[in-house]
Design a protein around this motif. Structure first.
Motif, PDB file in Angstrom:
ATOM      1  N   TYR A  90       0.822  -1.204   0.000  1.00 40.11           N
ATOM      2  CA  TYR A  90       0.000   0.000   0.000  1.00 40.11           C
ATOM      3  C   TYR A  90       0.858   1.257   0.000  1.00 40.11           C
ATOM      4  CZ  TYR A  90      -3.621  -3.344   1.023  1.00 40.11           C
ATOM      5  OH  TYR A  90      -4.468  -4.422   0.953  1.00 40.11           O
ATOM      6  N   ASP A  91       0.302   2.294  -0.585  1.00 38.80           N
ATOM      7  CA  ASP A  91       0.946   3.595  -0.589  1.00 38.80           C
ATOM      8  C   ASP A  91       0.772   4.192   0.806  1.00 38.80           C
ATOM      9  OD1 ASP A  91       2.166   5.906  -1.541  1.00 38.80           O
ATOM     10  OD2 ASP A  91       0.270   6.778  -2.213  1.00 38.80           O
ATOM     11  N   ASP A  92       1.864   4.440   1.508  1.00 35.26           N
ATOM     12  CA  ASP A  92       1.790   4.937   2.875  1.00 35.26           C
ATOM     13  C   ASP A  92       2.925   5.926   3.099  1.00 35.26           C
ATOM     14  OD1 ASP A  92       1.056   5.234   5.536  1.00 35.26           O
ATOM     15  OD2 ASP A  92       0.976   3.094   5.931  1.00 35.26           O
TER      16      ASP A  92
ATOM     17  N   SER B  55      -1.058  13.286  -0.142  1.00 37.97           N
ATOM     18  CA  SER B  55      -2.230  12.413  -0.127  1.00 37.97           C
ATOM     19  C   SER B  55      -1.805  10.941  -0.204  1.00 37.97           C
ATOM     20  CB  SER B  55      -3.130  12.747  -1.321  1.00 37.97           C
ATOM     21  OG  SER B  55      -4.244  11.881  -1.350  1.00 37.97           O
ATOM     22  N   PHE B  56      -2.408  10.140   0.680  1.00 39.84           N
ATOM     23  CA  PHE B  56      -2.186   8.703   0.685  1.00 39.84           C
ATOM     24  C   PHE B  56      -3.540   8.020   0.761  1.00 39.84           C
ATOM     25  CE2 PHE B  56       1.636  10.614   2.293  1.00 39.84           C
ATOM     26  CZ  PHE B  56       2.620   9.961   1.581  1.00 39.84           C
ATOM     27  N   ASN B  57      -3.807   7.178  -0.220  1.00 39.49           N
ATOM     28  CA  ASN B  57      -5.083   6.460  -0.282  1.00 39.49           C
ATOM     29  C   ASN B  57      -6.272   7.411  -0.175  1.00 39.49           C
ATOM     30  OD1 ASN B  57      -3.814   3.846  -0.467  1.00 39.49           O
ATOM     31  ND2 ASN B  57      -3.285   4.111   1.693  1.00 39.49           N
ATOM     32  N   GLY B  58      -6.161   8.552  -0.846  1.00 40.98           N
ATOM     33  CA  GLY B  58      -7.259   9.509  -0.911  1.00 40.98           C
ATOM     34  C   GLY B  58      -7.422  10.398   0.312  1.00 40.98           C
ATOM     35  N   LYS B  59      -6.472  10.358   1.241  1.00 39.18           N
ATOM     36  CA  LYS B  59      -6.572  11.175   2.451  1.00 39.18           C
ATOM     37  C   LYS B  59      -5.285  11.976   2.632  1.00 39.18           C
ATOM     38  CE  LYS B  59      -7.343  10.927   7.399  1.00 39.18           C
ATOM     39  NZ  LYS B  59      -6.767  10.302   8.559  1.00 39.18           N
TER      40      LYS B  59
END
Length: 174
Positions: free
Chosen positions: A24-26, A36-40
């Motif tokens: 995951y992108d973190d 922004s990571f996972n839309g947040k």
């Protein structure tokens, strides 16, 4: 008692594939605040929450071992750059470190009361320090991507309990 290095991470075990790659992108650094990571959008508040989880983990491990201080056994730091970057992070991200800082050097003992701010410097990539409490067989340092590497005589199940209490994980890759 186990006396091996463990990696403590903020990444949930479910995020790793069978090859041990986190999928995951973190965020991995304080410099990711505002991205922004996972839309947040990753906020300073989110950053500080996780930073505190790591600091509390180290303090709980020190308590478990009755370790009163950590000694700097290795250090890479430019004191002037560090002071500048502390000020820059406060202006840019709204995160600060309070108190004064000694001239950090090899062999220096850092008491439990002062260790949180020194750990913050490491987590914020302002210095690289390997800490030790030889009498308790404890050694720790932070590496890239927010990994805490720790060697201690605490059994794995107790260490895992401490880590879980702080919403972190023992690295599932073993």
């Amino acid at each position: 008692m186990e006396d091996i290095f463990h990696e403590i991470v903020k990444y949930p075990p479910s995020g790793y594939n069978k090859d041990g790659i986190y999928m995951y992108d973190d965020w991995t650094s304080i410099s990711d605040i505002g991205k922004s990571f996972n839309g947040k959008i990753f906020s300073a508040k989110d950053y500080l929450r996780v930073e505190n989880q790591y600091i509390n983990t180290v303090l709980m491990i020190m308590s478990e071992l009755d370790c009163k201080y950590l000694t700097i056994v290795y250090i890479e730091v430019n004191q002037n750059e560090m002071i500048h970057d502390i000020e820059m992070y406060e202006k840019k991200y709204g995160v600060n470190i309070t108190g004064t800082f000694p001239n950090l050097k090899k062999g220096m003992r850092i008491s439990r009361i002062n260790i949180p701010n020194i750990l913050r410097l490491c987590l914020r990539e302002l210095c690289y320090i390997v800490f030790s409490c030889k009498s308790k067989k404890l050694e720790l340092y932070f590496s890239y991507e927010y990994y805490l590497n720790i060697k201690c005589p605490i059994n794995k199940s107790t260490l895992n309990e401490i880590v879980k209490k702080n919403n972190l994980y023992l690295d599932p890759r073993g």
